[in-house]
Design a protein around this motif. Sequence first.
Motif, short mmCIF file in Angstrom:
data_model
loop_
_atom_site.label_atom_id
_atom_site.label_comp_id
_atom_site.label_asym_id
_atom_site.label_seq_id
_atom_site.Cartn_x
_atom_site.Cartn_y
_atom_site.Cartn_z
N THR A 186 34.80 53.97 38.44
CA THR A 186 33.61 53.14 38.59
C THR A 186 34.07 51.71 38.76
O THR A 186 34.67 51.12 37.85
N TYR A 187 33.81 51.16 39.93
CA TYR A 187 34.19 49.78 40.22
C TYR A 187 33.07 48.86 39.75
O TYR A 187 32.05 48.72 40.43
N ASP A 188 33.25 48.25 38.58
CA ASP A 188 32.33 47.22 38.12
C ASP A 188 32.87 45.90 38.66
O ASP A 188 33.88 45.37 38.19
N VAL A 189 32.18 45.40 39.67
CA VAL A 189 32.69 44.28 40.45
C VAL A 189 32.93 43.05 39.59
O VAL A 189 33.99 42.41 39.65
N GLN A 190 31.95 42.70 38.75
CA GLN A 190 32.09 41.49 37.95
C GLN A 190 33.10 41.65 36.82
O GLN A 190 33.83 40.70 36.49
N ASN A 191 33.19 42.85 36.23
CA ASN A 191 34.18 43.06 35.17
C ASN A 191 35.59 42.80 35.66
O ASN A 191 36.41 42.16 34.98
N LEU A 192 35.92 43.30 36.85
CA LEU A 192 37.26 43.08 37.38
C LEU A 192 37.46 41.61 37.72
O LEU A 192 38.56 41.07 37.59
N TRP A 193 36.41 40.95 38.16
CA TRP A 193 36.45 39.51 38.41
C TRP A 193 36.80 38.77 37.11
O TRP A 193 37.67 37.87 37.10
N GLN A 194 36.17 39.15 36.02
CA GLN A 194 36.46 38.50 34.74
C GLN A 194 37.88 38.75 34.27
O GLN A 194 38.45 37.95 33.53
#
Length: 291
Positions: A186-194
């Motif tokens: 599951t690619y959580d876009v903002q989590n990886l950004w953080q």
Amino acid sequence: MAVQTRLTMLNTMAGPDFIQAMDQFALWGLEVIDLKDHIYGKSISDLNADEAEAAAVVLKERNLQVYSFSSELFYDDIEKGEEHFRTHHFNRITRLLQAADTLKPTMIRLLAAQYKHRNTYSFSMDYIHEFAPWLIPLYQEAVDRIHEAGYHVTIENECHDCIWATPSEIISFFHELNRPNKVHFTYDVQNLWQMGTYPSLTVYEALKPIIGFVHLKGGQQGEEGSSLVWKSSLEDASWPVEELVTQVVRDQISPVICLNPSHGKLKEGYVYDNLTKRDLCYVQALLGAQQ
């Protein structure tokens, strides 16, 4: 013929009361739901048989189907050791599967673990190999158990001290996990950004072979650097939301896209009213333009 991409969100985004939230889902015209917590005051991992049955009735009356169980299992410090993870996470899969037998999700989520020495090791797999060689075998055991019960598994990246901060760490982990037909990312876009990886189509393309579910959050960077600073709607986000959503729909790798609430500080002068509804309408418009 292309399969239509559907939209959902966490049940709590429609309100803290489960029944009222499900009423709101129905009013918004959503067909599928991502169950996480605040379900009769409990998380999805802790429902007993009666509570699961009651929730199933509420959903059936509103023509809602469960797409994902967003459990919190495996989100813990790996420094606590294998026995802690087995007792506090792996052993709770039994109750989770009992609820799944009643509520019939398409997939069950596990979370990527975290570790306190995130800033010491630039590549998390080195740390895992040296100090937690039990971690991947335990994930394998969990994936096998859930899959044998008839459910697909997804593992989501988290945003604080996560073992995944870069595509290379995620890809390496999934390679060693070696369960390609049982589990996806599951690619959580903002989590990886953080965690330090700015959202882009390049990042998405690198991760695409293992993605099966996409989570969207807004967010804006500050005046200096590209780090997430401000909470925002998806429409006002700093990262290329429209381009990424368009590509996800074209690639048909996430049959359902899930909205999550944005992280970040409150920005002075920014209007935060009805943020969930604004994100819902925005992504519905994006999906409508593509399908």
